[in-house]
Write a protein that holds these residues in place. Sequence first.
Motif, PDB file in Angstrom:
ATOM      1  N   PHE A  90       1.651  11.856   4.005  1.00  0.00           N
ATOM      2  CA  PHE A  90       3.007  11.320   4.103  1.00  0.00           C
ATOM      3  C   PHE A  90       2.952  10.061   4.951  1.00  0.00           C
ATOM      4  N   PHE A  91       3.256   8.914   4.358  1.00  0.00           N
ATOM      5  CA  PHE A  91       3.042   7.626   5.012  1.00  0.00           C
ATOM      6  C   PHE A  91       4.317   6.928   5.453  1.00  0.00           C
ATOM      7  N   ASP A  92       5.475   7.466   5.120  1.00  0.00           N
ATOM      8  CA  ASP A  92       6.724   6.722   5.285  1.00  0.00           C
ATOM      9  C   ASP A  92       7.041   6.318   6.725  1.00  0.00           C
ATOM     10  N   LYS A  93       6.530   7.034   7.710  1.00  0.00           N
ATOM     11  CA  LYS A  93       6.822   6.713   9.110  1.00  0.00           C
ATOM     12  C   LYS A  93       5.862   5.683   9.701  1.00  0.00           C
ATOM     13  N   MET A  94       4.858   5.266   8.913  1.00  0.00           N
ATOM     14  CA  MET A  94       3.840   4.352   9.419  1.00  0.00           C
ATOM     15  C   MET A  94       4.226   2.901   9.155  1.00  0.00           C
ATOM     16  N   LYS A  95       3.693   1.989   9.969  1.00  0.00           N
ATOM     17  CA  LYS A  95       3.813   0.571   9.669  1.00  0.00           C
ATOM     18  C   LYS A  95       2.936   0.258   8.471  1.00  0.00           C
ATOM     19  N   GLU A  96       3.180  -0.915   7.827  1.00  0.00           N
ATOM     20  CA  GLU A  96       2.439  -1.232   6.611  1.00  0.00           C
ATOM     21  C   GLU A  96       1.028  -1.754   6.887  1.00  0.00           C
ATOM     22  N   TYR A  97       0.721  -2.126   8.135  1.00  0.00           N
ATOM     23  CA  TYR A  97      -0.618  -2.576   8.520  1.00  0.00           C
ATOM     24  C   TYR A  97      -1.004  -1.884   9.810  1.00  0.00           C
ATOM     25  N   PRO A  98      -2.281  -1.539   9.971  1.00  0.00           N
ATOM     26  CA  PRO A  98      -3.348  -1.663   8.984  1.00  0.00           C
ATOM     27  C   PRO A  98      -3.126  -0.712   7.804  1.00  0.00           C
ATOM     28  N   ILE A  99      -3.815  -0.952   6.707  1.00  0.00           N
ATOM     29  CA  ILE A  99      -3.612  -0.163   5.491  1.00  0.00           C
ATOM     30  C   ILE A  99      -4.413   1.131   5.562  1.00  0.00           C
ATOM     31  N   TYR A 100      -3.716   2.234   5.295  1.00  0.00           N
ATOM     32  CA  TYR A 100      -4.333   3.554   5.169  1.00  0.00           C
ATOM     33  C   TYR A 100      -4.199   4.024   3.735  1.00  0.00           C
ATOM     34  N   VAL A 101      -5.221   4.730   3.252  1.00  0.00           N
ATOM     35  CA  VAL A 101      -5.242   5.209   1.867  1.00  0.00           C
ATOM     36  C   VAL A 101      -5.756   6.641   1.827  1.00  0.00           C
ATOM     37  N   ASN A 102      -5.050   7.477   1.087  1.00  0.00           N
ATOM     38  CA  ASN A 102      -5.538   8.818   0.755  1.00  0.00           C
ATOM     39  C   ASN A 102      -5.957   8.780  -0.713  1.00  0.00           C
ATOM     40  N   LYS A 103      -7.262   8.691  -0.963  1.00  0.00           N
ATOM     41  CA  LYS A 103      -7.766   8.539  -2.325  1.00  0.00           C
ATOM     42  C   LYS A 103      -7.399   9.722  -3.217  1.00  0.00           C
ATOM     43  N   GLU A 104      -7.286  10.915  -2.624  1.00  0.00           N
ATOM     44  CA  GLU A 104      -6.959  12.096  -3.421  1.00  0.00           C
ATOM     45  C   GLU A 104      -5.557  12.019  -4.007  1.00  0.00           C
ATOM     46  N   MET A 105      -4.703  11.202  -3.430  1.00  0.00           N
ATOM     47  CA  MET A 105      -3.323  11.081  -3.911  1.00  0.00           C
ATOM     48  C   MET A 105      -3.148   9.982  -4.958  1.00  0.00           C
ATOM     49  N   MET A 106      -4.211   9.246  -5.246  1.00  0.00           N
ATOM     50  CA  MET A 106      -4.107   8.159  -6.213  1.00  0.00           C
ATOM     51  C   MET A 106      -3.994   8.712  -7.633  1.00  0.00           C
ATOM     52  N   LYS A 107      -2.969   8.252  -8.336  1.00  0.00           N
ATOM     53  CA  LYS A 107      -2.754   8.661  -9.727  1.00  0.00           C
ATOM     54  C   LYS A 107      -2.401   7.420 -10.537  1.00  0.00           C
ATOM     55  N   ALA A 108      -2.797   7.448 -11.807  1.00  0.00           N
ATOM     56  CA  ALA A 108      -2.526   6.296 -12.669  1.00  0.00           C
ATOM     57  C   ALA A 108      -2.105   6.752 -14.055  1.00  0.00           C
ATOM     58  N   GLU A 109      -1.288   5.930 -14.666  1.00  0.00           N
ATOM     59  CA  GLU A 109      -0.823   6.173 -16.032  1.00  0.00           C
ATOM     60  C   GLU A 109      -1.351   5.061 -16.926  1.00  0.00           C
TER      61      GLU A 109
END
Length: 200
Positions: A90-109
């Motif tokens: 859950f990233f909504d409370k974080m600032k936009e930098y530095p960038i954090y990524v949870n690769k397991e949550m990546m989805k694409a269509e």
Amino acid sequence: MELLEKETVSLYLRHDWTPFHYVFLKEEKYSGINSHQEAVLEFLNCSNRFRECLRLMWSDRNPMKIDHEAYARKFHELNEEKINYTDIRFFDKMKEYPIYVNKEMMKAERITPESFWAEDSIYRTSFLDAPQGAAGTEEEFNQLDDRLFPDKDHLHIYLWNNEFTNYYNNGRYWDGAYVWSVYDEKRKRFTVFDAILILD
């Protein structure tokens, strides 16, 4: 996968007339969705590098006031990986930098070329109706589109979700955040770009 640094930096420094930010990558060993994910991660690395260059060079962060050659040199110097991998969900409370990524949550269509260029597509409307004052005309859209995607019959296109990183927090809050990865199998290159639609 190789970053096409000169093309990427050159277009970034002229991006004020479009809501999109672009990264160009050469990929000789295309492996489907895995290559697309790698390309998106490289896109985010570059986004961190762009931000860091601006911070180091000018406090107002306005690319139009920057010496382009000096900026390109600084960008080249900051070539190490910059994004932070995490298991945060859950990233909504974080600032936009530095960038954090949870690769397991990546989805694409997977997106068909027909839907990508449809009159009401997210891609087209993001350019034509951008809320930041960067909206372009139909003619500008077509010119840019023809330049980036000259052979539309050989493209593999994915639209990614935006919940896997803090980088798109503002877009999620406002009018949307979108990231596309487009692989041109004829030219063996990726064009990865996003639109973060927020009010200035």
